[in-house]
Design a protein around this motif. Sequence first.
Motif, PDB file in Angstrom:
ATOM      1  N   ALA A  29      43.398  23.226  38.771  1.00  0.00           N
ATOM      2  CA  ALA A  29      43.929  22.886  37.184  1.00  0.00           C
ATOM      3  C   ALA A  29      44.613  21.806  37.391  1.00  0.00           C
ATOM      4  O   ALA A  29      45.614  21.686  38.087  1.00  0.00           O
ATOM      5  N   THR A  44      50.249  23.167  33.359  1.00  0.00           N
ATOM      6  CA  THR A  44      49.035  22.475  33.549  1.00  0.00           C
ATOM      7  C   THR A  44      48.505  21.989  32.012  1.00  0.00           C
ATOM      8  O   THR A  44      48.980  22.322  31.128  1.00  0.00           O
ATOM      9  N   HIS A  48      45.644  27.810  32.949  1.00  0.00           N
ATOM     10  CA  HIS A  48      45.292  27.896  34.366  1.00  0.00           C
ATOM     11  C   HIS A  48      44.662  29.096  34.723  1.00  0.00           C
ATOM     12  O   HIS A  48      43.685  28.998  35.680  1.00  0.00           O
ATOM     13  N   ASN A  88      49.930  28.313  30.514  1.00  0.00           N
ATOM     14  CA  ASN A  88      50.176  26.994  31.180  1.00  0.00           C
ATOM     15  C   ASN A  88      51.167  26.403  32.401  1.00  0.00           C
ATOM     16  O   ASN A  88      51.220  25.339  32.569  1.00  0.00           O
TER      17      ASN A  88
END
Length: 204
Positions: A29, A44, A48, A88
């Motif tokens: 990721a 990310t 992810h 994320n």
Amino acid sequence: MTTHIDLHIRRGSTFTQGIRWHSEKWLYAAIDTISKGAPVAVTTTTPHGIPHGWEVAVVDAVGMTQLNATGNPPKAKDMRRATFVGANVIEFNPISSAAYPAHRQGTGYLAWLAPKSLAGCAARMQIRDSVGGNVLFSLTSAPGGGILLDDVEKAIEFTLTAEQAESAASASGVHDLEIVSPGGVVTALIEGAVTFGAETTVTQ
């Protein structure tokens, strides 16, 4: 490949062991940002999909190089347990990055071994007094059987109660744990030695 894990079980105490089952495929990721602070948080660019508690490495980040894996692919010592924060975001709870150089936004990747699906699987485990010997305990993933399969967090957890640990008829033995797929494929996941006794202490 079967993983070798030796178990020390204290008599009269509940024993719980968690393990994770993964393939040999690496997933990645892209990293957007890495925070300066405690604990360090990694955001990310897209969701992810990393389960809570999964082992994850940071690779190729510019700045925050203290977090980068030393191997390519990452080695076992490069992996850190991820705390799921959001779709994320993960954190590495034991690590403060406050004194690290700032991360250059948009550089680096999170890397981890792809979890195996536990959906529809069953698990079984035996503890014997010796290889091929008498069965001391049999655990299964049936309700109340001592093994829990969590497909959300991709976790396998097995437990011996305090009463079971106290009643072990041998001071040592061996164990093995197998996963059975919905199609009946049996995978030997872990095996190793077992000892029953007092709590292990460290002499200074």
